[in-house]
Design a protein around this motif. Sequence first.
Motif, PDB file in Angstrom:
ATOM      1  N   LEU A  48       0.813  -1.213   0.000  1.00  0.00           N
ATOM      2  CA  LEU A  48       0.000   0.000   0.000  1.00  0.00           C
ATOM      3  C   LEU A  48       0.850   1.268   0.000  1.00  0.00           C
ATOM      4  O   LEU A  48       0.303   2.363  -0.075  1.00  0.00           O
ATOM      5  CB  LEU A  48      -0.921   0.018   1.226  1.00  0.00           C
ATOM      6  N   THR A  49       2.169   1.108   0.070  1.00  0.00           N
ATOM      7  CA  THR A  49       3.076   2.255   0.169  1.00  0.00           C
ATOM      8  C   THR A  49       4.052   2.268  -1.006  1.00  0.00           C
ATOM      9  O   THR A  49       4.181   1.295  -1.740  1.00  0.00           O
ATOM     10  CB  THR A  49       3.874   2.169   1.483  1.00  0.00           C
ATOM     11  N   ASP A  50       4.741   3.404  -1.178  1.00  0.00           N
ATOM     12  CA  ASP A  50       5.742   3.497  -2.251  1.00  0.00           C
ATOM     13  C   ASP A  50       6.907   2.541  -2.011  1.00  0.00           C
ATOM     14  O   ASP A  50       7.431   1.929  -2.944  1.00  0.00           O
ATOM     15  CB  ASP A  50       6.255   4.932  -2.368  1.00  0.00           C
ATOM     16  N   GLN A  51       7.367   2.436  -0.762  1.00  0.00           N
ATOM     17  CA  GLN A  51       8.434   1.499  -0.425  1.00  0.00           C
ATOM     18  C   GLN A  51       7.850   0.086  -0.327  1.00  0.00           C
ATOM     19  O   GLN A  51       6.669  -0.081  -0.008  1.00  0.00           O
ATOM     20  CB  GLN A  51       9.077   1.884   0.908  1.00  0.00           C
ATOM     21  N   ASN A  52       8.679  -0.937  -0.587  1.00  0.00           N
ATOM     22  CA  ASN A  52       8.166  -2.303  -0.466  1.00  0.00           C
ATOM     23  C   ASN A  52       9.286  -3.296  -0.190  1.00  0.00           C
ATOM     24  O   ASN A  52      10.458  -3.019  -0.409  1.00  0.00           O
ATOM     25  CB  ASN A  52       7.388  -2.702  -1.724  1.00  0.00           C
ATOM     26  N   TRP A  53       8.895  -4.476   0.297  1.00  0.00           N
ATOM     27  CA  TRP A  53       9.750  -5.656   0.285  1.00  0.00           C
ATOM     28  C   TRP A  53       9.440  -6.473  -0.961  1.00  0.00           C
ATOM     29  O   TRP A  53      10.273  -7.216  -1.458  1.00  0.00           O
ATOM     30  CB  TRP A  53       9.509  -6.527   1.522  1.00  0.00           C
ATOM     31  N   TYR A  54       8.202  -6.358  -1.420  1.00  0.00           N
ATOM     32  CA  TYR A  54       7.693  -6.975  -2.640  1.00  0.00           C
ATOM     33  C   TYR A  54       6.394  -6.255  -2.970  1.00  0.00           C
ATOM     34  O   TYR A  54       5.772  -5.638  -2.095  1.00  0.00           O
ATOM     35  CB  TYR A  54       7.446  -8.482  -2.464  1.00  0.00           C
ATOM     36  N   SER A  55       5.982  -6.321  -4.228  1.00  0.00           N
ATOM     37  CA  SER A  55       4.732  -5.662  -4.623  1.00  0.00           C
ATOM     38  C   SER A  55       3.515  -6.533  -4.372  1.00  0.00           C
ATOM     39  O   SER A  55       2.465  -6.060  -3.949  1.00  0.00           O
ATOM     40  CB  SER A  55       4.781  -5.263  -6.104  1.00  0.00           C
ATOM     41  N   ASN A  56       3.657  -7.829  -4.658  1.00  0.00           N
ATOM     42  CA  ASN A  56       2.547  -8.763  -4.511  1.00  0.00           C
ATOM     43  C   ASN A  56       3.087 -10.085  -3.994  1.00  0.00           C
ATOM     44  O   ASN A  56       4.224 -10.467  -4.294  1.00  0.00           O
ATOM     45  CB  ASN A  56       1.849  -9.003  -5.862  1.00  0.00           C
ATOM     46  N   ILE A  57       2.239 -10.798  -3.250  1.00  0.00           N
ATOM     47  CA  ILE A  57       2.659 -12.098  -2.731  1.00  0.00           C
ATOM     48  C   ILE A  57       1.459 -13.029  -2.666  1.00  0.00           C
ATOM     49  O   ILE A  57       0.344 -12.616  -2.315  1.00  0.00           O
ATOM     50  CB  ILE A  57       3.320 -11.958  -1.340  1.00  0.00           C
ATOM     51  N   LEU A  58       1.689 -14.274  -3.026  1.00  0.00           N
ATOM     52  CA  LEU A  58       0.709 -15.343  -2.871  1.00  0.00           C
ATOM     53  C   LEU A  58       1.234 -16.310  -1.823  1.00  0.00           C
ATOM     54  O   LEU A  58       2.396 -16.724  -1.892  1.00  0.00           O
ATOM     55  CB  LEU A  58       0.496 -16.082  -4.189  1.00  0.00           C
ATOM     56  N   ARG A  59       0.386 -16.674  -0.853  1.00  0.00           N
ATOM     57  CA  ARG A  59       0.797 -17.619   0.194  1.00  0.00           C
ATOM     58  C   ARG A  59      -0.183 -18.780   0.265  1.00  0.00           C
ATOM     59  O   ARG A  59      -1.406 -18.583   0.289  1.00  0.00           O
ATOM     60  CB  ARG A  59       0.887 -16.934   1.555  1.00  0.00           C
ATOM     61  N   LEU A  60       0.372 -19.982   0.320  1.00  0.00           N
ATOM     62  CA  LEU A  60      -0.383 -21.205   0.569  1.00  0.00           C
ATOM     63  C   LEU A  60       0.189 -21.830   1.836  1.00  0.00           C
ATOM     64  O   LEU A  60       1.417 -21.877   2.019  1.00  0.00           O
ATOM     65  CB  LEU A  60      -0.266 -22.192  -0.592  1.00  0.00           C
ATOM     66  N   GLU A  61      -0.689 -22.332   2.705  1.00  0.00           N
ATOM     67  CA  GLU A  61      -0.211 -22.897   3.979  1.00  0.00           C
ATOM     68  C   GLU A  61      -1.050 -24.094   4.382  1.00  0.00           C
ATOM     69  O   GLU A  61      -2.289 -24.051   4.338  1.00  0.00           O
ATOM     70  CB  GLU A  61      -0.285 -21.833   5.073  1.00  0.00           C
ATOM     71  N   LEU A  62      -0.380 -25.156   4.787  1.00  0.00           N
ATOM     72  CA  LEU A  62      -1.034 -26.329   5.373  1.00  0.00           C
ATOM     73  C   LEU A  62      -0.540 -26.454   6.806  1.00  0.00           C
ATOM     74  O   LEU A  62       0.679 -26.523   7.048  1.00  0.00           O
ATOM     75  CB  LEU A  62      -0.692 -27.589   4.582  1.00  0.00           C
ATOM     76  N   ARG A  63      -1.479 -26.477   7.766  1.00  0.00           N
ATOM     77  CA  ARG A  63      -1.125 -26.492   9.185  1.00  0.00           C
ATOM     78  C   ARG A  63      -1.839 -27.644   9.888  1.00  0.00           C
ATOM     79  O   ARG A  63      -3.030 -27.863   9.654  1.00  0.00           O
ATOM     80  CB  ARG A  63      -1.523 -25.160   9.829  1.00  0.00           C
ATOM     81  N   HIS A  64      -1.117 -28.329  10.743  1.00  0.00           N
ATOM     82  CA  HIS A  64      -1.724 -29.411  11.519  1.00  0.00           C
ATOM     83  C   HIS A  64      -1.241 -29.315  12.962  1.00  0.00           C
ATOM     84  O   HIS A  64      -0.041 -29.281  13.222  1.00  0.00           O
ATOM     85  CB  HIS A  64      -1.373 -30.788  10.949  1.00  0.00           C
ATOM     86  N   ALA A  65      -2.179 -29.252  13.886  1.00  0.00           N
ATOM     87  CA  ALA A  65      -1.858 -29.254  15.314  1.00  0.00           C
ATOM     88  C   ALA A  65      -2.016 -30.662  15.864  1.00  0.00           C
ATOM     89  O   ALA A  65      -2.851 -31.438  15.409  1.00  0.00           O
ATOM     90  CB  ALA A  65      -2.759 -28.284  16.055  1.00  0.00           C
ATOM     91  N   PHE A  66      -1.200 -30.990  16.874  1.00  0.00           N
ATOM     92  CA  PHE A  66      -1.253 -32.348  17.410  1.00  0.00           C
ATOM     93  C   PHE A  66      -1.048 -32.325  18.935  1.00  0.00           C
ATOM     94  O   PHE A  66      -0.692 -31.310  19.499  1.00  0.00           O
ATOM     95  CB  PHE A  66      -0.185 -33.229  16.748  1.00  0.00           C
TER      96      PHE A  66
END
Length: 293
Positions: free
Chosen positions: A275-293
């Motif tokens: 949302l700002t002029d500065q960035n670490w990246y412009s766009n990112i896609l994240r996929l995550e699989l999580r399992h608690a035990f």
Amino acid sequence: MALLTSPDASAQIVVGDSGVGYIDSAVPGNQVRLRFDSASSSRFADRAEFVYAQYGVAGAPKLERGIDHFQEVAAYLEWQRFENLSLFAEVPYRWIDPVVNDNTSNLYDMQAGLKASLLESENAILTAQLKGYFPTGDASKSLSTDHVSLEPGLLSLMRPSEDLTIESELRYWIPIGGSTAPPTSGTGPSRDFAGGVLRYGIGASYKAHQGPALNVSPVAEIVGWHVFSGLRSDASGQRNSATNDAIVNLKLGLRIAASQSASPTSFYVGYGTVLTDQNWYSNILRLELRHAF
């Protein structure tokens, strides 16, 4: 609320109560997680040596205009050693597509740390986290910061209602060591390239659908970074101040979780944009699989 005490098991907040995909979860617990990130258009990627080591010095040999794309797969394990304390470690593997330097892939810097819940009730938890970043990657290939960093932080989770969960983080990244750059005028002491970075975020998830097999929760998060010191290099060879660089991202996603509480497995898909002029990246896609035990 109770300080460092164990609430009743039936009321205890568990890993599956956390819906966010980018903010660090405040819930200590036993879990394994696999994440995939794909991001594009990074500018001043060695800023404060927060992500990559200084180009042309400790980092990649050629001065860089930016990173076109990077992809990363990260495996995470968290072990709840005591009721209020968990230990965690994350091992990432990253693919880099820079503009100037060669494409490369290998292990990136590992992370490890601990979480300790400070305050906990039936519907809220406040947790202290200490995370360490370790230079296990190859900085000369843009796969490391080339220094150790410590990041203390506070994480929280609140449930205002049965369906709504609000989570937040406040973390301060402290580099230990790092490279230096020549003084601005050509005389005087060298300048520290690495610098302190404040990270903050708030997010909300809402159980929009609760079925016999799956729960579906939309997730919205705002995550920001403020650089308090350090430098960044540009393609002309200038090392300019990164102090007060500010970056804010919007993250939108969806978490789909198994309804059976005995086996809290969930899948998250999310998209983030700057949302700002500065960035670490412009766009990112994240996929995550999580399992608690």
